[in-house]
Structures are given as structure tokens and as C-alpha cells.
Scaffold this motif. Structure first.
Motif, PDB file in Angstrom:
ATOM      1  N   GLY A 244       0.832  -1.203   0.000  1.00  0.00           N
ATOM      2  CA  GLY A 244       0.000   0.000   0.000  1.00  0.00           C
ATOM      3  C   GLY A 244       0.865   1.250   0.000  1.00  0.00           C
ATOM      4  O   GLY A 244       2.092   1.191   0.122  1.00  0.00           O
ATOM      5  N   PRO A 245       0.252   2.401  -0.101  1.00  0.00           N
ATOM      6  CA  PRO A 245       1.002   3.657  -0.053  1.00  0.00           C
ATOM      7  C   PRO A 245       1.727   3.800   1.280  1.00  0.00           C
ATOM      8  O   PRO A 245       1.266   3.311   2.302  1.00  0.00           O
ATOM      9  N   GLY A 246       2.851   4.469   1.254  1.00  0.00           N
ATOM     10  CA  GLY A 246       3.634   4.673   2.472  1.00  0.00           C
ATOM     11  C   GLY A 246       4.945   3.910   2.405  1.00  0.00           C
ATOM     12  O   GLY A 246       5.364   3.442   1.354  1.00  0.00           O
ATOM     13  N   VAL A 247       5.569   3.771   3.530  1.00  0.00           N
ATOM     14  CA  VAL A 247       6.873   3.103   3.600  1.00  0.00           C
ATOM     15  C   VAL A 247       6.681   1.594   3.478  1.00  0.00           C
ATOM     16  O   VAL A 247       5.892   1.006   4.215  1.00  0.00           O
ATOM     17  N   ASN A 248       7.401   0.970   2.571  1.00  0.00           N
ATOM     18  CA  ASN A 248       7.374  -0.489   2.430  1.00  0.00           C
ATOM     19  C   ASN A 248       8.253  -1.132   3.490  1.00  0.00           C
ATOM     20  O   ASN A 248       7.844  -2.048   4.186  1.00  0.00           O
ATOM     21  N   HIS A 249       9.483  -0.665   3.601  1.00  0.00           N
ATOM     22  CA  HIS A 249      10.399  -1.099   4.653  1.00  0.00           C
ATOM     23  C   HIS A 249      11.541  -0.100   4.719  1.00  0.00           C
ATOM     24  O   HIS A 249      11.697   0.734   3.846  1.00  0.00           O
ATOM     25  N   TYR A 250      12.312  -0.174   5.798  1.00  0.00           N
ATOM     26  CA  TYR A 250      13.519   0.631   5.898  1.00  0.00           C
ATOM     27  C   TYR A 250      14.656  -0.320   6.210  1.00  0.00           C
ATOM     28  O   TYR A 250      14.436  -1.453   6.637  1.00  0.00           O
ATOM     29  N   SER A 251      15.890   0.085   5.946  1.00  0.00           N
ATOM     30  CA  SER A 251      16.993  -0.854   5.973  1.00  0.00           C
ATOM     31  C   SER A 251      18.226  -0.278   6.659  1.00  0.00           C
ATOM     32  O   SER A 251      18.503   0.919   6.559  1.00  0.00           O
ATOM     33  N   VAL A 252      18.937  -1.167   7.337  1.00  0.00           N
ATOM     34  CA  VAL A 252      20.272  -0.876   7.859  1.00  0.00           C
ATOM     35  C   VAL A 252      21.193  -1.968   7.338  1.00  0.00           C
ATOM     36  O   VAL A 252      20.760  -3.074   7.038  1.00  0.00           O
ATOM     37  N   SER A 253      22.463  -1.647   7.197  1.00  0.00           N
ATOM     38  CA  SER A 253      23.413  -2.655   6.742  1.00  0.00           C
ATOM     39  C   SER A 253      24.391  -2.977   7.865  1.00  0.00           C
ATOM     40  O   SER A 253      24.675  -2.139   8.722  1.00  0.00           O
ATOM     41  N   VAL A 254      24.866  -4.204   7.851  1.00  0.00           N
ATOM     42  CA  VAL A 254      25.872  -4.650   8.807  1.00  0.00           C
ATOM     43  C   VAL A 254      27.113  -5.065   8.037  1.00  0.00           C
ATOM     44  O   VAL A 254      27.057  -5.311   6.831  1.00  0.00           O
ATOM     45  N   GLY A 255      28.240  -5.141   8.735  1.00  0.00           N
ATOM     46  CA  GLY A 255      29.522  -5.328   8.081  1.00  0.00           C
ATOM     47  C   GLY A 255      29.924  -6.739   7.731  1.00  0.00           C
ATOM     48  O   GLY A 255      30.912  -6.942   7.021  1.00  0.00           O
ATOM     49  N   SER A 256      29.167  -7.727   8.216  1.00  0.00           N
ATOM     50  CA  SER A 256      29.555  -9.107   7.913  1.00  0.00           C
ATOM     51  C   SER A 256      28.361 -10.041   8.045  1.00  0.00           C
ATOM     52  O   SER A 256      27.356  -9.709   8.688  1.00  0.00           O
ATOM     53  N   GLU A 257      28.497 -11.205   7.438  1.00  0.00           N
ATOM     54  CA  GLU A 257      27.463 -12.232   7.558  1.00  0.00           C
ATOM     55  C   GLU A 257      27.366 -12.703   9.010  1.00  0.00           C
ATOM     56  O   GLU A 257      26.269 -12.943   9.521  1.00  0.00           O
ATOM     57  N   ASP A 258      28.510 -12.793   9.695  1.00  0.00           N
ATOM     58  CA  ASP A 258      28.500 -13.188  11.104  1.00  0.00           C
ATOM     59  C   ASP A 258      27.737 -12.180  11.956  1.00  0.00           C
ATOM     60  O   ASP A 258      27.013 -12.567  12.875  1.00  0.00           O
ATOM     61  N   ALA A 259      27.887 -10.890  11.663  1.00  0.00           N
ATOM     62  CA  ALA A 259      27.152  -9.861  12.403  1.00  0.00           C
ATOM     63  C   ALA A 259      25.651 -10.030  12.201  1.00  0.00           C
ATOM     64  O   ALA A 259      24.877  -9.921  13.164  1.00  0.00           O
ATOM     65  N   LEU A 260      25.235 -10.303  10.980  1.00  0.00           N
ATOM     66  CA  LEU A 260      23.819 -10.517  10.684  1.00  0.00           C
ATOM     67  C   LEU A 260      23.286 -11.715  11.464  1.00  0.00           C
ATOM     68  O   LEU A 260      22.239 -11.644  12.111  1.00  0.00           O
ATOM     69  N   GLU A 261      24.021 -12.819  11.438  1.00  0.00           N
ATOM     70  CA  GLU A 261      23.615 -14.020  12.172  1.00  0.00           C
ATOM     71  C   GLU A 261      23.579 -13.768  13.682  1.00  0.00           C
ATOM     72  O   GLU A 261      22.666 -14.218  14.371  1.00  0.00           O
ATOM     73  N   SER A 262      24.551 -13.035  14.212  1.00  0.00           N
ATOM     74  CA  SER A 262      24.608 -12.739  15.644  1.00  0.00           C
ATOM     75  C   SER A 262      23.418 -11.881  16.080  1.00  0.00           C
ATOM     76  O   SER A 262      22.834 -12.110  17.145  1.00  0.00           O
ATOM     77  N   ILE A 263      23.073 -10.894  15.269  1.00  0.00           N
ATOM     78  CA  ILE A 263      21.930 -10.041  15.588  1.00  0.00           C
ATOM     79  C   ILE A 263      20.649 -10.865  15.586  1.00  0.00           C
ATOM     80  O   ILE A 263      19.828 -10.768  16.506  1.00  0.00           O
TER      81      ILE A 263
END
Length: 119
Positions: free
Chosen positions: A60-79
Motif C-alpha cells: 500500500g502507499p507509504g513506507v514499504n520497509h527501511y533498511s540498515v546494513s551490517v559489516g559481515s554475515e556473522d554480524a547478521l547471524e549474531s543479531i
């Protein structure tokens, strides 16, 4: 130019405060006021009560999603693991070629993408 802040309007402040109080510190944000978190670069996320109960609609109208990036695949998995351990419902991490993303909905369905892209 630098992004300054985003305001997220919540239909259920109590549920959203539980969600964001767990999520944002795991991403490196510090709570600066009752419902405001700040990142080291000064970017802030401000949670406020919604005045209407219209629910989020992904396409729908409005924000679909917002994003942040992390520095590694391990950081993503840890979060993702830290958020699971804290009691959040964490979906599977999706792959997009070499990139990986976790799309984490808040209690109203608004999604935060936590992304890692080695390219």
C-alpha cells in the motif's frame, strides 16, 4: 546530506516499545529519551503513538520497509540470534545472490531490513 531521523507511529505503544527496546540496542542504537534511540552518526528513530488504527499494508502507499546494513554475515547471524534469545519472532534470513537480508516486522507489520552485502 545525511538522514536525520525517522518517526514510527505505533498502534500499540507497549508492544512496540518492547520490540524496539530489544531490536535497536542490538543494532547499536542508544536510548536517549523515553521513545527515542540514536545511532553514533546522530540518526534517530522516534516511536510515537498512532492516532488511527489503519494497519500497515506491505504494497500500500507509504513506507514499504527501511533498511540498515551490517559489516559481515556473522554480524547478521549474531543479531538474528540475539533477537531470538530476547524473545522476538525472527524470520529466516533470505539470500539474494551474495547478499543476505533479514526482514523483521514490528508489531504493526512495518519491516526493518537488516542487510549484509559483500559486494
Amino acid at each position: 546530506m545525511q538522514f536525520d531521523h525517522i518517526v514510527i507511529l505505533a498502534s500499540d505503544m507497549e508492544a512496540s516499545l518492547r520490540h524496539y527496546s530489544t531490536l535497536l540496542p542490538a543494532l547499536g542504537f542508544s536510548k536517549t529519551r523515553d521513545h527515542v534511540w540514536s545511532f553514533a552518526n546522530g540518526f534517530e528513530i522516534d516511536l510515537q503513538p498512532a492516532r488511527h488504527s489503519q494497519s500497515y499494508e506491505r504494497h500500500g502507499p507509504g513506507v514499504n520497509h527501511y533498511s540498515v546494513s551490517v559489516g559481515s554475515e556473522d554480524a547478521l547471524e549474531s543479531i538474528a540470534e540475539a533477537l531470538r534469545e530476547a524473545g522476538l519472532d525472527v524470520p529466516i534470513i533470505q539470500s539474494f545472490g551474495n547478499a543476505r537480508s533479514l526482514f523483521l516486522p514490528d508489531p504493526d507489520g512495518l519491516r526493518l531490513e537488516i542487510a549484509y552485502d559483500p559486494d
